[in-house]
Structures are given as structure tokens and as C-alpha cells.
Design an enzyme around this catalytic site. Structure first.
Site, PDB file in Angstrom:
ATOM      1  N   GLN C 228       0.879  -1.168   0.000  1.00  0.00           N
ATOM      2  CA  GLN C 228       0.000   0.000   0.000  1.00  0.00           C
ATOM      3  C   GLN C 228       0.914   1.215   0.000  1.00  0.00           C
ATOM      4  O   GLN C 228       1.447   1.602   1.036  1.00  0.00           O
ATOM      5  CB  GLN C 228      -0.909  -0.040   1.225  1.00  0.00           C
ATOM      6  CG  GLN C 228      -1.740  -1.328   1.309  1.00  0.00           C
ATOM      7  CD  GLN C 228      -2.822  -1.416   0.240  1.00  0.00           C
ATOM      8  OE1 GLN C 228      -3.624  -0.489   0.081  1.00  0.00           O
ATOM      9  NE2 GLN C 228      -2.831  -2.509  -0.516  1.00  0.00           N
ATOM     10  N   GLY C 269     -11.971   3.443   2.838  1.00  0.00           N
ATOM     11  CA  GLY C 269     -11.034   2.502   2.229  1.00  0.00           C
ATOM     12  C   GLY C 269      -9.940   3.190   1.424  1.00  0.00           C
ATOM     13  O   GLY C 269      -9.984   4.401   1.181  1.00  0.00           O
ATOM     14  N   HIS C 270      -8.989   2.402   0.965  1.00  0.00           N
ATOM     15  CA  HIS C 270      -7.835   2.965   0.262  1.00  0.00           C
ATOM     16  C   HIS C 270      -8.202   3.548  -1.100  1.00  0.00           C
ATOM     17  O   HIS C 270      -9.081   3.055  -1.778  1.00  0.00           O
ATOM     18  CB  HIS C 270      -6.708   1.952   0.133  1.00  0.00           C
ATOM     19  CG  HIS C 270      -7.060   0.655  -0.517  1.00  0.00           C
ATOM     20  ND1 HIS C 270      -6.152  -0.346  -0.685  1.00  0.00           N
ATOM     21  CD2 HIS C 270      -8.228   0.197  -1.036  1.00  0.00           C
ATOM     22  CE1 HIS C 270      -6.729  -1.362  -1.282  1.00  0.00           C
ATOM     23  NE2 HIS C 270      -7.983  -1.064  -1.510  1.00  0.00           N
ATOM     24  N   ASN C 271      -7.493   4.626  -1.448  1.00  0.00           N
ATOM     25  CA  ASN C 271      -7.642   5.307  -2.751  1.00  0.00           C
ATOM     26  C   ASN C 271      -8.949   6.081  -2.880  1.00  0.00           C
ATOM     27  O   ASN C 271      -9.216   6.655  -3.948  1.00  0.00           O
ATOM     28  CB  ASN C 271      -7.565   4.318  -3.930  1.00  0.00           C
ATOM     29  CG  ASN C 271      -6.346   3.424  -3.867  1.00  0.00           C
ATOM     30  OD1 ASN C 271      -5.272   3.872  -3.511  1.00  0.00           O
ATOM     31  ND2 ASN C 271      -6.522   2.163  -4.187  1.00  0.00           N
ATOM     32  N   SER C 289     -11.337   3.211  -3.602  1.00  0.00           N
ATOM     33  CA  SER C 289     -11.316   3.800  -4.938  1.00  0.00           C
ATOM     34  C   SER C 289     -12.622   4.472  -5.339  1.00  0.00           C
ATOM     35  O   SER C 289     -12.771   4.886  -6.488  1.00  0.00           O
ATOM     36  CB  SER C 289     -10.926   2.766  -6.005  1.00  0.00           C
ATOM     37  OG  SER C 289      -9.663   2.207  -5.693  1.00  0.00           O
TER      38      SER C 289
END
Lengths: 362, 362, 362
Positions: C228, C269-271, C289
Site C-alpha cells: 500500500q 477505504g484505500h484510494n 477507490s
């Protein structure tokens, strides 16, 4: 010598309940002593000599042995009675006859409560170890009796008042002016500010009590925070689960009534009021200014909007979305919330219609 | 001199992936080296000389340059291939022909796994820095090998045993008697008690492992806590997300099977058992005594009631409310849970009926 | 002497809003001064002499007295106007005539904003107390201006840069390389890593910013973590609630746009990218995302899947399950998400059909 963690893992898998690494043990006790604590009726085994048998510990029906006590509370597990080797079994009257002939029994109309007390006899809650760890930071004018246990790296603010016998776990942060009653158990890494706690309050690790409520107004340049000027009041015997969050009030207090129990990861908004002995299960959330009567149950992942009233003994089902007042004693579920009967009728109706030719996708 | 944070913010917005402030970097590597690590097929560019080109890092398709590696995993982003300037692109066979003529490719039937390994080559996980911070508090009889990294303000209880190479982050609290395997990564502000951890276990910040389960009986004067006498067992290679909570068992252990991964803010009740390689996505909750087989997936915000069984490889959809057993391999969604097909048929049926004159509000 | 916590509890229940144990107080102020701050119109009482009256504090309509200021924002509480004894009441024009004859008023088209500013005049936010607690651990090359307040047991990593006037609360852990702007308020027991924060950012207790996103690939021997390699960027004036979790990006940054406010126990969450001034209410989750435009509202316990786009000013209802893109300005609710009108029409349709003889369970 470093013990092989692999082996340790294997060892302890087999070790079962009340592992001596973690739990202290009292006893042994006779069946009569245990029955007295449980307020149940002692029934000796129908076969074999029971006289003088003493029990050393507790265990699940599957693995308890002749000197251990077990219990049956959930009808679903009744078949385990047939094969158990437990020496003493706590059961409801309906299951008394299914206890094996060689096992003694404690018969109780409240077997789970009886079990709780028997298990507590063998494994009493460890008392506070009076003393302050040298690393703890104690603010000016703080009252911290010598009977309290204050763990490493605890931060206690100015003017805090703590009652006798209370435990403050490692890394807990108690903000300026907070009052905490006697015999409380504040877990590791709890943060409490702007709050007043009664006696025998338990906060599990990571609970956040008293931070600002989620209040802001739309200003010309973005959101402006509305001052949150109330407190959190946790009455006597309240328990708050790990990583749960209770915001302080804005223009009144957020209050959790005496004896209420909140599970892990629960959210309580500002100005919310819970009555006595409410239960809020994990991941449920109650929005700001909502009021619950006494003995209300909110099941897991349910959500209540703000500014509504939930009557005494109402039960809110899991994942329920409550958008309006709920009457005392009502059972609701679904999102939006509706009576249990109606919800399951709706489910059945929709299933039927979806199968009917011509009305669904087939 | 204080750097202007405004500028810092601007700078770093532009800086993209693997910012040198936070991530160390290895390399450069040739395409063949990377393909070998990825177990994929190296395909040189159809145009231009590739010989001897070496790659220095990774980046997204939108911004990666001629000496950087990128990847395509999600069909949705395939149009980005047309405009990318990435020097090397990891793709599935189906997209190999869409790689620009001047880019090299690594073709893999598991492009995400291949990407993972290539990215890891450039940015390996930093190893433990052996040593104990002077502020750490280590209990009596605790076994903490010199190869471990013990951060500031860590509290390790009496009789704890930790394996070689394990990292315990700042402020982590490890309760008396806990065992932790080798090469584990315990994040900052984690609390672990009454637990046994295997090797290579990762706990992210704020995870709470081993506190009392939510168990109480109704007594004459209010709720009485039922002793929680089991442990939490985290088998090898388990990962637990930030602020997730796992309660210890009451009369058996709570077990998370080897290789399972739990995301952030997940709740696991007492006595629950997960098999190997289960996935539980963020904000999902599993109630007490429920058992999951191996390779079960529980999507975000799903909730499972207690005392049920979920079969191997079952998939529980997002926000699903599971009230009864689920068969191995089943795909369920909805609240209450039902097969995916049925759920979406119901949605379509209801939409149709609501529009039909005479049957709806409209 | 230990004060009796029982009494303390009773005392403070009566004490009402802005208890002096917890809140400092400014003033008194005249009605005109307060109206000027509120940008509202001052209206003297219709009966009695108001000249020279000065107000000393604020309170709810139910309990505020003649020298206190109160407000009405929610139509639901309008009946309280009839009985209030508050000396000065902030109201919208529609309620101006219902203000008691002996009370003054501040009439404002944005009464909640006006209230916010008046309350802030009486109870200003306490400024930073410059200084570093002796126990704080500060890394090599870290820039921490003398104007900052650094609490006990804070851990600041190598190369961290902090702006003027920022408060870092007790036990906060700031990872290597993190940059934090000026006048930020980082609460107790916050963990930040791999992140860049703008100015005036507020993080409430237990927020977890910058840990690894939930990313892994299926390898031959189990899951393999995907590196990550992005950051978390919190732009100016962002607020993150207690125990919320924001994962860093994998191949781009996770970005929370300027002025956005996230409540407690929120998962990002990521992004993921949020635009400016978004609101995410407690226990909501946004998967990896996904992109939100500006001024998007996500209500409590809603969930958004990954890789979708939510248009500007869209509103996602409580417990909503969003599986696909949402247009700008749309109001959606339900799981799966649908327009508000459609959702409530469906509810009504199903209720009607379940009651109809022959179509339901009866």
C-alpha cells in the site's frame, strides 16, 4: 529460553476453558455450596456415591470431567447432555431428567444466572492492586485515593475526582474535571473527558467518552462547529464496550441510565438519553437527542435517527432502521422499522410474488 | 526553519505513489527480473529498443513514466491503457494486445498477485529494528528476545512470551500471560489480553483482542456479568484491521483460523470460530458462538447472528443479515439473507409492482 | 478528602449546560453585542424594560433563565417557546411572534449558525498551551514549533513537520515523515502515519489515519499482502471523528477534501477521494477507490461499494447500500440504493400487498 510459540499455540488449544495463564482459581467446592450460591436446588446423581464429592472447576458439556461443573442454557445444545461426563450440571427444571444418571445437578429456573454465579465462585474478579505506577501523570488538585490501582502511562487531568477502589488501566486518559465513582474499572487506552461516572462503571479498552458531538452549522465559508457544552453522565453499574464512542451533549447531557450495557463499537450521539438497564448490542448506533425508556434492547447494527422516543421494554431488532417513535413493549425490525410480524409477512409475500409467473423476473 | 505546511501539502499532492517521505525503495530492476518475481511472462515492447532498460519504481497507469511499472487488474480501467506512458505494464492475457507498442509487459493469469510481488520488490517491508525503547515496561518473567522491536511506552505484562523478530508498536498493551509468535507486527495502541497468537500475525492500530465477551444474566438487582473464561486464539498469518474488536470466549476459545484477514472496525463475538483464510470486510459483525468454515467471505457491514454455521467458501454479501445456517459455497445477500438471484428478483418484482397502476401508491 | 461520587453525580445532573468543571466562560454580553456576532436582528422584549440587560450564559429553552440565551432551531420543539423563561431567544423569522413578550430575540434566517456563534462567544475554544511534556518522544529531524502543545507520552517520528499552534494530545503517535499543518487539534490516542494534513485539521480520540489498506492477492500458499504505497491527504479544516479509520492508498492517495467532516466509527477505504465539504455520519463506510464530489452527504450506517462515483451534492440515506454511481444532486436510500420516492413507494406497496387476502401470509 524462548518457548516455541508453535508449541504454546498447540498446548493451549488443548487446555480449554479458564486457562491458568490467564485466570486465577478458587475452590474446590461441594455441590451444596455451589447450589447455595446459585440459589438452585442440588440434586445428587441417581447412580453412584456422590457424598463428599468436591468440584474443582468449570467446563463446557463437551469436555468437562467428573470434578467439573457445566451447564445447559440453550435448548439447541440439549443433545450434548447425553454424552457429557461433567460431574455436576446446571439445568432448567425441564431438562433435569435428561441429566446423566452419574452426574449431579443444580436445578434452577434461571440456569444462566446460576451458572454465572458458580463460575464466579471458581474464578472471582481480581481485586484492585492499590498503587500508582511511577510513570502515571496526575494533574493538580486531582483526588486519587490510595486504594485505587493506577496503571503505567495513565494521564489524569486537573481536578479529577476518583472514588475508592477504582482501577485505571494502562494509558487511560482522564480529562480535567472528570469525576469517577468507586470500584470502577477503566480499561487500557480509554479516553474520558467532560464526564461524570457513577460507581462500578466498567469501560472496556478504547472506549471514547465525552468528545464533541457531531454538530455544525453551514456558514459562508464552510461548516462552523457548534459548541458542545453538555457532559456525558454514566450512571452506576454502566458498562461500555471496546472502541465504543459516546459524544457529550450540546445543550444538555448525554445520559446512560444505571445498569445499562453497551457492547463493542456502539455509537451514541450527543444529548441522547438511555433509561435504566438498556442493552445496546455491537455496532448499533443511536443518533442525537433520541430518548430510550428503561429496559430497551437495541440489537446489533441497528440504527436510530435523532429526536425520537423509544418506550420502555421496546425491542429493536438487528439491522433495524428506526425513523420514528416506538411504543413501549413493541418489537420492531426492518429498515424502515415495523412490527416483527409485519416484517416477516412482507418477506413471505415478496418471495411468493417473485415466484408467481408474470409478476416477477421469473 | 518550519516548512510551510501549505506548500508541503501541495508538493505532496503532486508527488504521487511511494512518496520518499514514507517508503524506502530498492532497485532498479530489469523487466526479466521483475517477471521472474511475478512468475509472469516478460514481453518486450513491439516498438523501440528495450534492451537493458531498468525500472526504478511503480505507479498508476495515469501517471507512471517510461522507467516505471504499472498494472491493469480491473476491466473498468482498461481504457487507461490507451493513454498510459508506463514503461512496463502487468496485464492478464486478455489485455496483452492493448498494451501500447512502446511499453513492455508482464503477462500473468494472476495479474494482481504479480503486481503485488513486483511492488514488494521495489518497496520491501521494513524489517524489525531490534531493541527496546527505554520507556517500555516489561513484566516479571516475560520472554522478549533481543531480536524484537519494542516501541516507546509499550506495556508487556507478567509471563508474556514473544517470539523472535516480532515488532510491538508504540503504546501497545500486552496483558499477563499472552503468547505471541515470531515475526508478528503488533501496531501502535493495540490491546491484547487473554490471547495466544501464532506466527506472522499482524494487528493494526487500535485493535482490541481478548476483552470480556458481552455476556450477562438477569439477576434480581440488574444484570450480572457472566465470567468470560476462554481465550482468543489467532492462528498463524492472521491479520486484524484497525479498531476491530475480538472478544474472548466464555466457555471455549474464540478462534480466528490461519491466514484469515479481518478489515477495520469488525466485531467478533465470544466463542466464535473462523476457519482458515476467511475474509471479513470492514464494519461486519459476527455474533457469539457462530462458526465459519474455511475460505468464507463476509462483505462489509454484514451481520451474522449467534449460534449458526456458515459452510466452507460461502459468500455473505454486503449489509447482509444472516439469521440461520448458510450452506457451503452459497452466495447470500439481503436482510434476512437469501440467495443472490432471489434477492435481485425480489428487487425487480417490487419495482414492477410499485409502478403498476392500482397496486402501488402512484 | 474524597468527595462522595454519589453526591457529585447528583450535583452535576442538576448543573445543566456548560458546567464550570469542564467549560470556561466569557461575558457577560449585551443583546446587541450577541446579535452582531450572530449577524442577526436584535428585537427587544415587547414587555418590560430591556435596556442595559446583559447575558451571562446559554441554556436550553426548558431551563434557561432571564440572563441566559437560548434558541429554537427544530420546529418539533416550538411548543417549548410558550413556557420558556429564557431572557434572549434566537429564532427564525417564522417564530419571532411566538417569542414570549418578556423575552428579547435575535431573529436570523440561519438560527443554528447564529446560535453557534453566540455559544462560542460565551465559551471560546481554549487555545493551545505552548510546551512539550517531558515524557514526549520526538524523533530525529522533527520540526515541532515552540507554539505547539505536545502532551504526555506523545510519540513523534523522524522527519515529522508540524505547523505553528498545533495541539498533539496525550499518547498520540505521529509516524515518520508525516506533515501536519498549523492550528490542528490531534486528539488523545490518535495514530497517524503515511499522511499529510492541512491546517486546522481536527482528529478526535482514537482516529486511525494512514494504516495499510485492505489489499491482498490470492497466492499459492494463502493471501499475499499487496503493498500500500499511497498516502492519506487530509486537506484544510477536515474533521475526523472518534475511532474512525482511514486507510492509505495503494497506488494513489486517499484524499479527504477541504472542510469535510466525518463522524465517529467511519471507515474510509484505500484510494477513496472525497470532495470539499462532504459529510459522513457515524458508522458509514466507503469502500476503496470510490470518488465523492463536493458537498456529498452520507448518512449513518450507509455503505458504498468500491470503484463508483457519487456526484456533487448527492445525499445517501441512512443504512443505504450503494452499488453503482449516483448522479449529482440525487437523494437515494435503501439497499440496494434507489431514489427516496421509489423507496417509500416500495414500502407502501409491499405493506398493501401483504394485507391483501390471498397474496400474503395473512
Amino acid at each position: 529460553m524462548v518457548r516455541n510459540p508453535e508449541t504454546a499455540l498447540g498446548d493451549q488449544k488443548a487446555a480449554g476453558v479458564a486457562n491458568a495463564r490467564f485466570f486465577t482459581r478458587s475452590g474446590p467446592f461441594s455441590g451444596e455450596e455451589l447450589a447455595a450460591a446459585a440459589e438452585g436446588e442440588f440434586v445428587p446423581p441417581r447412580e453412584g456415591a456422590e457424598t463428599g464429592r468436591r468440584y474443582v472447576g468449570i467446563g463446557p458439556l463437551q469436555s468437562a470431567g467428573a470434578t467439573e461443573v457445566s451447564f445447559l442454557d440453550n435448548r439447541r445444545y440439549a443433545p450434548l447432555l447425553d454424552a457429557t461426563r461433567a460431574g455436576l450440571i446446571i439445568v432448567a427444571p425441564a431438562f433435569a431428567k435428561r441429566v446423566p444418571a452419574t452426574s449431579a445437578a443444580i436445578v434452577s429456573s434461571t440456569p444462566y444466572l446460576a451458572w454465572s454465579r458458580v463460575a464466579r465462585m471458581f474464578h472471582p474478579v481480581p481485586p484492585a492492586k492499590p498503587g500508582r505506577h511511577a510513570s502515571a501523570v496526575i494533574g493538580e488538585g486531582a483526588v486519587v485515593p490510595a486504594s485505587c490501582e493506577i496503571g503505567p502511562f495513565v494521564v489524569i487531568g486537573n481536578g479529577v475526582e476518583i472514588g475508592e477502589g477504582t482501577i485505571i488501566g494502562p494509558h487511560a486518559v482522564i480529562g480535567d474535571g472528570v469525576t469517577i465513582g468507586r470500584d470502577c474499572r477503566i480499561g487500557p487506552q480509554v479516553v474520558v473527558s467532560h464526564a461524570t461516572l457513577g460507581d462500578r462503571v466498567t469501560l472496556f479498552p478504547g472506549a471514547r467518552i465525552g468528545q464533541d458531538g457531531f454538530g455544525f452549522a453551514v456558514g459562508p465559508a464552510g461548516f462552523e462547529s457548534v459548541p458542545q457544552l453538555g457532559r456525558v453522565v454514566l450512571e452506576h453499574d454502566v458498562e461500555i464496550g471496546a472502541n465504543s464512542t459516546i459524544d457529550r451533549g450540546s445543550v444538555q447531557d448525554t445520559v446512560i441510565g444505571a445498569g445499562s450495557r453497551l457492547d463493542n463499537l456502539v455509537q451514541i450521539g450527543h444529548n441522547t438519553r438511555l433509561g435504566k438497564c438498556c442493552i445496546v448490542v455491537s455496532q448499533a448506533g443511536i443518533s442525537g437527542s433520541t430518548e430510550l425508556g428503561d429496559f430497551v434492547t437495541v440489537a446489533a447494527q441497528a440504527g436510530l435517527i435523532g429526536h425520537i422516543k423509544i418506550g420502555t421494554k421496546a425491542r429493536i431488532g438487528a439491522q433495524c432502521g428506526v425513523m420514528s417513535d416506538v411504543e413501549a413493549g413493541a418489537d420492531v425490525i426492518g429498515s424502515p422499522a415495523m412490527p416483527f410480524r409485519e416484517f416477516f409477512r412482507n418477506v413471505a409475500t415478496l418471495r411468493k410474488l417473485s415466484k408467481k409467473p408474470g409478476s416477477g423476473d421469473e
